[in-house]
Scaffold this motif. Structure first.
Motif, PDB file in Angstrom:
ATOM      1  N   ALA A  91       0.853  -1.190   0.000  1.00  0.00           N
ATOM      2  CA  ALA A  91       0.000   0.000   0.000  1.00  0.00           C
ATOM      3  C   ALA A  91       0.888   1.238   0.000  1.00  0.00           C
ATOM      4  CB  ALA A  91      -0.907  -0.006   1.227  1.00  0.00           C
ATOM      5  N   LYS A  92       0.360   2.321  -0.526  1.00  0.00           N
ATOM      6  CA  LYS A  92       1.124   3.565  -0.635  1.00  0.00           C
ATOM      7  C   LYS A  92       1.132   4.282   0.715  1.00  0.00           C
ATOM      8  CE  LYS A  92       2.087   6.977  -4.000  1.00  0.00           C
ATOM      9  NZ  LYS A  92       2.252   6.915  -5.396  1.00  0.00           N
ATOM     10  N   VAL A  93       2.361   4.672   1.152  1.00  0.00           N
ATOM     11  CA  VAL A  93       2.527   5.392   2.417  1.00  0.00           C
ATOM     12  C   VAL A  93       3.431   6.603   2.189  1.00  0.00           C
ATOM     13  CG1 VAL A  93       2.233   3.316   3.835  1.00  0.00           C
ATOM     14  CG2 VAL A  93       4.518   4.023   3.163  1.00  0.00           C
ATOM     15  N   ARG A  94       3.363   7.541   3.172  1.00  0.00           N
ATOM     16  CA  ARG A  94       4.243   8.712   3.129  1.00  0.00           C
ATOM     17  C   ARG A  94       4.911   8.837   4.494  1.00  0.00           C
ATOM     18  NH1 ARG A  94       0.792  12.748   1.961  1.00  0.00           N
ATOM     19  NH2 ARG A  94       0.375  13.115   4.139  1.00  0.00           N
ATOM     20  N   THR A  96       8.478  10.928   6.652  1.00  0.00           N
ATOM     21  CA  THR A  96       9.456  12.004   6.635  1.00  0.00           C
ATOM     22  C   THR A  96      10.804  11.441   7.059  1.00  0.00           C
ATOM     23  OG1 THR A  96       7.725  13.558   7.256  1.00  0.00           O
ATOM     24  CG2 THR A  96       9.986  14.317   7.506  1.00  0.00           C
ATOM     25  N   THR A  97      11.839  11.731   6.276  1.00  0.00           N
ATOM     26  CA  THR A  97      13.178  11.231   6.585  1.00  0.00           C
ATOM     27  C   THR A  97      13.799  12.069   7.703  1.00  0.00           C
ATOM     28  OG1 THR A  97      14.228  12.650   4.934  1.00  0.00           O
ATOM     29  CG2 THR A  97      13.513  10.449   4.211  1.00  0.00           C
ATOM     30  N   ALA A  98      14.953  11.656   8.173  1.00  0.00           N
ATOM     31  CA  ALA A  98      15.648  12.357   9.265  1.00  0.00           C
ATOM     32  C   ALA A  98      16.014  13.783   8.877  1.00  0.00           C
ATOM     33  CB  ALA A  98      16.892  11.581   9.667  1.00  0.00           C
ATOM     34  N   ASP A  99      16.252  14.033   7.590  1.00  0.00           N
ATOM     35  CA  ASP A  99      16.616  15.394   7.154  1.00  0.00           C
ATOM     36  C   ASP A  99      15.387  16.246   6.814  1.00  0.00           C
ATOM     37  OD1 ASP A  99      15.789  14.345   4.747  1.00  0.00           O
ATOM     38  OD2 ASP A  99      17.694  14.627   3.703  1.00  0.00           O
ATOM     39  N   GLY A 100      14.168  15.733   7.051  1.00  0.00           N
ATOM     40  CA  GLY A 100      12.951  16.504   6.843  1.00  0.00           C
ATOM     41  C   GLY A 100      12.305  16.335   5.486  1.00  0.00           C
ATOM     42  N   THR A 101      12.866  15.507   4.613  1.00  0.00           N
ATOM     43  CA  THR A 101      12.316  15.281   3.276  1.00  0.00           C
ATOM     44  C   THR A 101      11.122  14.333   3.364  1.00  0.00           C
ATOM     45  OG1 THR A 101      14.562  15.446   2.410  1.00  0.00           O
ATOM     46  CG2 THR A 101      12.887  14.554   0.928  1.00  0.00           C
ATOM     47  N   SER A 102      10.053  14.671   2.651  1.00  0.00           N
ATOM     48  CA  SER A 102       8.885  13.801   2.611  1.00  0.00           C
ATOM     49  C   SER A 102       9.056  12.807   1.459  1.00  0.00           C
ATOM     50  CB  SER A 102       7.626  14.638   2.394  1.00  0.00           C
ATOM     51  OG  SER A 102       6.502  13.796   2.394  1.00  0.00           O
ATOM     52  N   ARG A 103       8.819  11.536   1.766  1.00  0.00           N
ATOM     53  CA  ARG A 103       8.952  10.492   0.736  1.00  0.00           C
ATOM     54  C   ARG A 103       7.711   9.623   0.727  1.00  0.00           C
ATOM     55  NH1 ARG A 103      14.428   7.371   0.855  1.00  0.00           N
ATOM     56  NH2 ARG A 103      13.449   6.605  -1.046  1.00  0.00           N
ATOM     57  N   THR A 104       7.477   8.988  -0.420  1.00  0.00           N
ATOM     58  CA  THR A 104       6.362   8.048  -0.537  1.00  0.00           C
ATOM     59  C   THR A 104       6.895   6.730  -1.096  1.00  0.00           C
ATOM     60  OG1 THR A 104       5.803   8.801  -2.754  1.00  0.00           O
ATOM     61  CG2 THR A 104       4.621   9.823  -0.912  1.00  0.00           C
ATOM     62  N   GLY A 105       6.176   5.662  -0.813  1.00  0.00           N
ATOM     63  CA  GLY A 105       6.546   4.343  -1.307  1.00  0.00           C
ATOM     64  C   GLY A 105       5.443   3.353  -1.004  1.00  0.00           C
ATOM     65  N   SER A 106       5.674   2.088  -1.400  1.00  0.00           N
ATOM     66  CA  SER A 106       4.649   1.047  -1.216  1.00  0.00           C
ATOM     67  C   SER A 106       5.237  -0.169  -0.499  1.00  0.00           C
ATOM     68  CB  SER A 106       4.079   0.630  -2.571  1.00  0.00           C
ATOM     69  OG  SER A 106       3.450   1.715  -3.193  1.00  0.00           O
ATOM     70  N   PRO A 107       5.326  -0.120   0.813  1.00  0.00           N
ATOM     71  CA  PRO A 107       5.786  -1.294   1.554  1.00  0.00           C
ATOM     72  C   PRO A 107       4.619  -2.236   1.847  1.00  0.00           C
ATOM     73  CG  PRO A 107       5.404   0.477   3.081  1.00  0.00           C
ATOM     74  CD  PRO A 107       5.116   1.020   1.698  1.00  0.00           C
ATOM     75  N   LEU A 108       4.914  -3.364   2.459  1.00  0.00           N
ATOM     76  CA  LEU A 108       3.869  -4.275   2.901  1.00  0.00           C
ATOM     77  C   LEU A 108       3.315  -3.768   4.230  1.00  0.00           C
ATOM     78  CD1 LEU A 108       5.501  -7.746   2.155  1.00  0.00           C
ATOM     79  CD2 LEU A 108       3.578  -6.700   0.971  1.00  0.00           C
ATOM     80  N   VAL A 109       1.980  -3.667   4.304  1.00  0.00           N
ATOM     81  CA  VAL A 109       1.313  -3.236   5.537  1.00  0.00           C
ATOM     82  C   VAL A 109       0.172  -4.216   5.827  1.00  0.00           C
ATOM     83  CG1 VAL A 109       1.917  -0.804   5.237  1.00  0.00           C
ATOM     84  CG2 VAL A 109      -0.233  -1.662   4.309  1.00  0.00           C
ATOM     85  N   ASP A 110      -0.343  -4.134   7.053  1.00  0.00           N
ATOM     86  CA  ASP A 110      -1.474  -4.984   7.424  1.00  0.00           C
ATOM     87  C   ASP A 110      -2.718  -4.590   6.638  1.00  0.00           C
ATOM     88  OD1 ASP A 110      -0.151  -6.551   9.334  1.00  0.00           O
ATOM     89  OD2 ASP A 110      -0.419  -5.012  10.870  1.00  0.00           O
ATOM     90  N   THR A 111      -3.560  -5.565   6.349  1.00  0.00           N
ATOM     91  CA  THR A 111      -4.819  -5.302   5.644  1.00  0.00           C
ATOM     92  C   THR A 111      -5.851  -4.753   6.626  1.00  0.00           C
ATOM     93  OG1 THR A 111      -5.485  -7.586   5.995  1.00  0.00           O
ATOM     94  CG2 THR A 111      -4.435  -7.089   3.902  1.00  0.00           C
ATOM     95  N   GLY A 112      -6.937  -4.218   6.082  1.00  0.00           N
ATOM     96  CA  GLY A 112      -8.044  -3.761   6.903  1.00  0.00           C
ATOM     97  C   GLY A 112      -7.806  -2.405   7.554  1.00  0.00           C
ATOM     98  N   GLN A 113      -6.983  -1.541   6.947  1.00  0.00           N
ATOM     99  CA  GLN A 113      -6.700  -0.228   7.526  1.00  0.00           C
ATOM    100  C   GLN A 113      -7.207   0.872   6.588  1.00  0.00           C
ATOM    101  OE1 GLN A 113      -2.906   0.271   9.600  1.00  0.00           O
ATOM    102  NE2 GLN A 113      -2.351  -1.767   8.828  1.00  0.00           N
TER     103      GLN A 113
END
Length: 193
Positions: A91-94, A96-113
């Motif tokens: 699923a797509k998530v967003r 913030t990295t340690a330097d304050g940059t916002s990033r997005t990606g699609s890791p594995l997450v639990d269903t039903g959220q």
């Protein structure tokens, strides 16, 4: 006197026996070497494997870190699976990295959220998604299981090699007995034909 007898009984293979063949001595050495290899080699294989696995798990714990992320899309409801296994989906998530940059990606997450839910994702040192590393207790157990598996595999290999060597010795004995019988057999008893 009783102790002397027991010692002789234990060392019966080492005494000068007229029925002892060279192959019997070879077989005794094969068995002795096989057990020594199983004891020493199996222990070493298990220890080396366990130590190596423990180092890998420790390295994973140091290089991986978790971050809080926000789920950007809803995930489908969990299906009922036997044994209570977790259902994971990309699923797509967003985050913030340690330097304050916002990033997005699609890791594995639990269903039903639902979208907007905070989830924990794991990243490696390069910033790529990865799975959560084993805890130190889980890593210790996994290392022990891997070490035991290596020990048993090494022992099986040693036993198999010893069994093949003993089988070949038995074949050699049978061939030798066959040759001797062909020489001696005709001279025994009367011929009936």
């Amino acid at each position: 006197m009783g102790r002397n007898r027991r010692l002789k009984k234990r060392l019966w293979r080492l005494r000068n026996n007229p029925l002892r063949r060279h192959d019997d001595i070879v077989e005794a050495w094969i068995v002795l070497i096989m057990w020594a290899v199983v004891a020493v080699g199996g222990a070493l294989a298990g220890l080396v494997t366990s130590h190596a696995a423990d180092e890998v798990f420790a390295a994973q714990r140091t290089e991986r870190h978790s971050v809080q992320a926000v789920l950007l899309t809803d995930t489908p409801p969990a299906s009922s699976t036997p044994g209570g296994a977790r259902d994971l989906i990309k699923a797509k998530v967003r985050w913030t990295t340690a330097d304050g940059t916002s990033r997005t990606g699609s890791p594995l997450v639990d269903t039903g959220q639902k979208a907007g839910t905070k989830v924990v994702v794991w990243l490696d040192s390069a910033g790529n998604f990865t799975i959560e590393p084993l805890s130190s207790k889980e890593a210790t157990l996994e290392s022990a299981v891997l070490g035991l598996t290596a020990t048993l595999a090494f022992a099986g290999l040693a036993f198999g090699t010893g069994a093949v060597a003993r089988y070949r010795l038995d074949q050699r004995r049978i061939d030798s007995w066959d040759t001797e019988w062909k020489l001696v057999g005709p001279s025994w008893g009367r011929k009936t034909s």
